[in-house]
Scaffold this motif. Structure first.
Motif, PDB file in Angstrom:
ATOM      1  N   LYS A  87       0.875  -1.164   0.000  1.00  0.00           N
ATOM      2  CA  LYS A  87       0.000   0.000   0.000  1.00  0.00           C
ATOM      3  C   LYS A  87       0.916   1.219   0.000  1.00  0.00           C
ATOM      4  O   LYS A  87       1.755   1.360   0.892  1.00  0.00           O
ATOM      5  N   THR A  88       0.766   2.083  -1.012  1.00  0.00           N
ATOM      6  CA  THR A  88       1.715   3.190  -1.140  1.00  0.00           C
ATOM      7  C   THR A  88       1.093   4.427  -1.750  1.00  0.00           C
ATOM      8  O   THR A  88       0.144   4.336  -2.530  1.00  0.00           O
ATOM      9  N   GLU A  89       1.651   5.550  -1.369  1.00  0.00           N
ATOM     10  CA  GLU A  89       1.327   6.828  -1.991  1.00  0.00           C
ATOM     11  C   GLU A  89       2.434   7.221  -2.965  1.00  0.00           C
ATOM     12  O   GLU A  89       2.308   8.205  -3.680  1.00  0.00           O
ATOM     13  N   ALA A  90       3.520   6.465  -2.968  1.00  0.00           N
ATOM     14  CA  ALA A  90       4.667   6.761  -3.839  1.00  0.00           C
ATOM     15  C   ALA A  90       4.388   6.285  -5.267  1.00  0.00           C
ATOM     16  O   ALA A  90       3.603   5.365  -5.497  1.00  0.00           O
ATOM     17  N   ALA A  91       5.070   6.899  -6.205  1.00  0.00           N
ATOM     18  CA  ALA A  91       4.966   6.495  -7.605  1.00  0.00           C
ATOM     19  C   ALA A  91       5.542   5.086  -7.765  1.00  0.00           C
ATOM     20  O   ALA A  91       6.492   4.718  -7.064  1.00  0.00           O
ATOM     21  N   PRO A  92       4.986   4.300  -8.687  1.00  0.00           N
ATOM     22  CA  PRO A  92       5.471   2.928  -8.879  1.00  0.00           C
ATOM     23  C   PRO A  92       6.971   2.850  -9.141  1.00  0.00           C
ATOM     24  O   PRO A  92       7.645   1.955  -8.621  1.00  0.00           O
ATOM     25  N   GLU A  93       7.517   3.790  -9.892  1.00  0.00           N
ATOM     26  CA  GLU A  93       8.952   3.744 -10.196  1.00  0.00           C
ATOM     27  C   GLU A  93       9.805   3.967  -8.950  1.00  0.00           C
ATOM     28  O   GLU A  93      10.914   3.460  -8.864  1.00  0.00           O
ATOM     29  N   VAL A  94       9.294   4.702  -7.974  1.00  0.00           N
ATOM     30  CA  VAL A  94      10.017   4.916  -6.719  1.00  0.00           C
ATOM     31  C   VAL A  94      10.121   3.595  -5.953  1.00  0.00           C
ATOM     32  O   VAL A  94      11.174   3.234  -5.430  1.00  0.00           O
ATOM     33  N   VAL A  95       9.020   2.865  -5.900  1.00  0.00           N
ATOM     34  CA  VAL A  95       8.995   1.577  -5.206  1.00  0.00           C
ATOM     35  C   VAL A  95       9.935   0.588  -5.892  1.00  0.00           C
ATOM     36  O   VAL A  95      10.748  -0.078  -5.239  1.00  0.00           O
ATOM     37  N   LEU A  96       9.853   0.503  -7.214  1.00  0.00           N
ATOM     38  CA  LEU A  96      10.704  -0.432  -7.960  1.00  0.00           C
ATOM     39  C   LEU A  96      12.179  -0.070  -7.831  1.00  0.00           C
ATOM     40  O   LEU A  96      13.031  -0.954  -7.693  1.00  0.00           O
ATOM     41  N   ALA A  97      12.498   1.220  -7.824  1.00  0.00           N
ATOM     42  CA  ALA A  97      13.888   1.661  -7.683  1.00  0.00           C
ATOM     43  C   ALA A  97      14.431   1.308  -6.297  1.00  0.00           C
ATOM     44  O   ALA A  97      15.589   0.887  -6.164  1.00  0.00           O
ATOM     45  N   ALA A  98      13.622   1.460  -5.266  1.00  0.00           N
ATOM     46  CA  ALA A  98      14.072   1.126  -3.906  1.00  0.00           C
ATOM     47  C   ALA A  98      14.361  -0.362  -3.778  1.00  0.00           C
ATOM     48  O   ALA A  98      15.345  -0.759  -3.148  1.00  0.00           O
ATOM     49  N   LEU A  99      13.525  -1.186  -4.376  1.00  0.00           N
ATOM     50  CA  LEU A  99      13.765  -2.630  -4.327  1.00  0.00           C
ATOM     51  C   LEU A  99      15.008  -3.008  -5.129  1.00  0.00           C
ATOM     52  O   LEU A  99      15.805  -3.836  -4.690  1.00  0.00           O
ATOM     53  N   ALA A 100      15.184  -2.408  -6.292  1.00  0.00           N
ATOM     54  CA  ALA A 100      16.377  -2.690  -7.106  1.00  0.00           C
ATOM     55  C   ALA A 100      17.635  -2.295  -6.351  1.00  0.00           C
ATOM     56  O   ALA A 100      18.635  -3.027  -6.362  1.00  0.00           O
ATOM     57  N   LYS A 101      17.601  -1.157  -5.665  1.00  0.00           N
ATOM     58  CA  LYS A 101      18.755  -0.704  -4.882  1.00  0.00           C
ATOM     59  C   LYS A 101      19.078  -1.688  -3.756  1.00  0.00           C
ATOM     60  O   LYS A 101      20.237  -1.897  -3.415  1.00  0.00           O
ATOM     61  N   ALA A 102      18.046  -2.327  -3.205  1.00  0.00           N
ATOM     62  CA  ALA A 102      18.239  -3.312  -2.137  1.00  0.00           C
ATOM     63  C   ALA A 102      18.677  -4.673  -2.681  1.00  0.00           C
ATOM     64  O   ALA A 102      18.963  -5.583  -1.915  1.00  0.00           O
ATOM     65  N   GLY A 103      18.730  -4.805  -4.025  1.00  0.00           N
ATOM     66  CA  GLY A 103      19.179  -6.055  -4.631  1.00  0.00           C
ATOM     67  C   GLY A 103      18.056  -6.997  -5.047  1.00  0.00           C
ATOM     68  O   GLY A 103      18.293  -8.173  -5.322  1.00  0.00           O
ATOM     69  N   TYR A 104      16.846  -6.459  -5.114  1.00  0.00           N
ATOM     70  CA  TYR A 104      15.688  -7.273  -5.450  1.00  0.00           C
ATOM     71  C   TYR A 104      14.906  -6.611  -6.588  1.00  0.00           C
ATOM     72  O   TYR A 104      13.918  -5.914  -6.352  1.00  0.00           O
ATOM     73  N   PRO A 105      15.330  -6.833  -7.839  1.00  0.00           N
ATOM     74  CA  PRO A 105      14.599  -6.257  -8.983  1.00  0.00           C
ATOM     75  C   PRO A 105      13.145  -6.739  -8.938  1.00  0.00           C
ATOM     76  O   PRO A 105      12.866  -7.878  -8.590  1.00  0.00           O
ATOM     77  N   ALA A 106      12.241  -5.833  -9.298  1.00  0.00           N
ATOM     78  CA  ALA A 106      10.827  -6.166  -9.234  1.00  0.00           C
ATOM     79  C   ALA A 106      10.091  -5.588 -10.427  1.00  0.00           C
ATOM     80  O   ALA A 106      10.593  -4.680 -11.103  1.00  0.00           O
ATOM     81  N   GLN A 107       8.903  -6.093 -10.631  1.00  0.00           N
ATOM     82  CA  GLN A 107       8.009  -5.541 -11.653  1.00  0.00           C
ATOM     83  C   GLN A 107       6.594  -5.605 -11.118  1.00  0.00           C
ATOM     84  O   GLN A 107       6.247  -6.488 -10.346  1.00  0.00           O
ATOM     85  N   ALA A 108       5.786  -4.631 -11.539  1.00  0.00           N
ATOM     86  CA  ALA A 108       4.384  -4.610 -11.125  1.00  0.00           C
ATOM     87  C   ALA A 108       3.620  -5.683 -11.885  1.00  0.00           C
ATOM     88  O   ALA A 108       3.890  -5.929 -13.057  1.00  0.00           O
ATOM     89  N   GLU A 109       2.689  -6.303 -11.194  1.00  0.00           N
ATOM     90  CA  GLU A 109       1.846  -7.309 -11.870  1.00  0.00           C
ATOM     91  C   GLU A 109       0.577  -6.659 -12.341  1.00  0.00           C
ATOM     92  O   GLU A 109       0.114  -5.690 -11.836  1.00  0.00           O
TER      93      GLU A 109
END
Length: 64
Positions: free
Chosen positions: A42-64
C-alpha cells in the motif's frame, strides 16, 4: 494505491525481511504482505520509486 509486485532474488526468510524493510523505508508506503517472490504494497509513492528502492536493495521487481 495498492500495488502487487513480482520480486526476483528472494530465496529465504531473510530476503523477506530485507524487502519488507526496504519497502517500509519509502515515505507513505506500507508492506501489507511479503512472500518469497511477491509482495502486496500500500503506497502513496509512484510505482517507479517503489521499484527503484527494491532494485537498490538487490531485489529487482516488476508490477503485476
Amino acid at each position: 494505491m495498492v500495488q502487487t509486485l513480482k520480486i526476483e532474488n528472494m530465496h529465504c526468510g531473510a530476503c523477506v525481511r530485507r524487502v519488507t524493510m526496504a519497502l517500509n523505508k519509502i515515505p507513505g508506503t506500507e508492506a501489507e504482505e511479503v512472500q518469497i517472490g511477491a509482495a502486496r504494497v500500500k503506497t502513496e509513492a509512484a510505482p517507479e520509486v517503489v521499484l527503484a528502492a527494491l532494485a537498490k536493495a538487490g531485489y529487482p521487481a516488476q508490477a503485476e
